[in-house]
Design a protein around this motif. Structure first.
Motif, PDB file in Angstrom:
ATOM      1  N   GLN A  98      76.196  36.030 -36.848  1.00  0.00           N
ATOM      2  CA  GLN A  98      76.061  36.743 -35.581  1.00  0.00           C
ATOM      3  C   GLN A  98      76.015  38.248 -35.837  1.00  0.00           C
ATOM      4  OE1 GLN A  98      78.001  36.071 -31.467  1.00  0.00           O
ATOM      5  NE2 GLN A  98      79.499  37.295 -32.587  1.00  0.00           N
ATOM      6  N   ILE A 155      75.370  29.030 -36.389  1.00  0.00           N
ATOM      7  CA  ILE A 155      75.620  30.474 -36.415  1.00  0.00           C
ATOM      8  C   ILE A 155      77.127  30.699 -36.323  1.00  0.00           C
ATOM      9  CG2 ILE A 155      75.324  32.681 -35.226  1.00  0.00           C
ATOM     10  CD1 ILE A 155      72.590  31.820 -34.346  1.00  0.00           C
ATOM     11  N   ASP A 207      77.430  35.019 -26.649  1.00  0.00           N
ATOM     12  CA  ASP A 207      78.103  34.740 -27.916  1.00  0.00           C
ATOM     13  C   ASP A 207      77.166  33.859 -28.735  1.00  0.00           C
ATOM     14  OD1 ASP A 207      79.760  34.173 -30.026  1.00  0.00           O
ATOM     15  OD2 ASP A 207      81.222  33.016 -28.841  1.00  0.00           O
ATOM     16  N   LEU A 208      76.569  34.433 -29.766  1.00  0.00           N
ATOM     17  CA  LEU A 208      75.577  33.694 -30.553  1.00  0.00           C
ATOM     18  C   LEU A 208      76.197  32.557 -31.353  1.00  0.00           C
ATOM     19  CD1 LEU A 208      73.300  36.603 -31.895  1.00  0.00           C
ATOM     20  CD2 LEU A 208      73.084  35.287 -29.788  1.00  0.00           C
ATOM     21  N   THR A 209      77.528  32.574 -31.517  1.00  0.00           N
ATOM     22  CA  THR A 209      78.165  31.496 -32.273  1.00  0.00           C
ATOM     23  C   THR A 209      78.174  30.177 -31.500  1.00  0.00           C
ATOM     24  OG1 THR A 209      80.387  32.089 -31.496  1.00  0.00           O
ATOM     25  CG2 THR A 209      79.614  33.117 -33.559  1.00  0.00           C
TER      26      THR A 209
END
Length: 177
Positions: free
Chosen positions: A110, A105, A98-100
């Motif tokens: 994302q 971000i 999960d790039l958040t």
């Protein structure tokens, strides 16, 4: 007898003898020498062919060894995701890749990264800051204001499971900057 005819005949005979002797001396060639040279060249050609076959075999062996080493290295460096450890540190459920999780971000950014085939923490950690900025620029004016300077390093920490260090660093950051 006329001496005028005898002198050119004598000069011609001397020239013929000298030409024959020079040809033998300088040309040195008879059929045996040519056959010997051809045999030597054929032997050299055969040696080159054997060497090429040997080198091709060595190349295939090296390529196979390199491929197996790369496969082992890529699977050997794979870090298993520990959701429980991430939850213990962040106090909320964290999904793998999960790039958040990276400070700065959000879901829209994302999505931009996913559109550019950056879908994992590892992939983001291998991006340059310039690549991150170009992904942001592709989203339009409202994304250009973001500063992705720390994003690859944060993603690397997430990928490696260094949750406590990541959280401590994010507490010091201001919107990922």
């Amino acid at each position: 007898m006329n001496w005028c005819i005898l002198i050119p005949l004598l000069v011609g005979a001397i020239c013929a003898i000298l030409g024959y002797l020079l040809g033998k001396l300088l040309g040195g060639g008879n059929d045996n020498d040519c056959e010997d040279r051809i045999a030597k060249l054929q032997a050299d050609l055969e040696a080159c062919r054997k060497s090429r076959v040997s080198l091709e075999s060595d190349l295939k062996t090296t390529q196979a060894s390199l491929a197996s080493s790369l496969t082992a290295a890529s699977t050997g460096t794979l870090v298993a995701f520990d959701a429980a450890a991430a939850k213990a540190v962040f106090g909320k459920k964290i999904k793998e890749n999960d790039l958040t999780v990276v400070e700065g971000i959000g879901p829209k950014i994302q999505e931009l990264f996913h559109n550019h085939d950056v879908k994992t923490w590892k992939a983001l950690s291998e991006c340059t800051v310039d690549k991150c900025q170009s992904v942001l620029n592709s989203g339009g004016e409202r994304y250009k204001i973001h500063k992705p300077g720390t994003w690859p390093k944060q993603a690397k920490m997430a990928y490696e499971g260094k949750w406590e260090a990541l959280l401590k660093w994010q507490d010091e950051l201001d919107g990922g900057k």
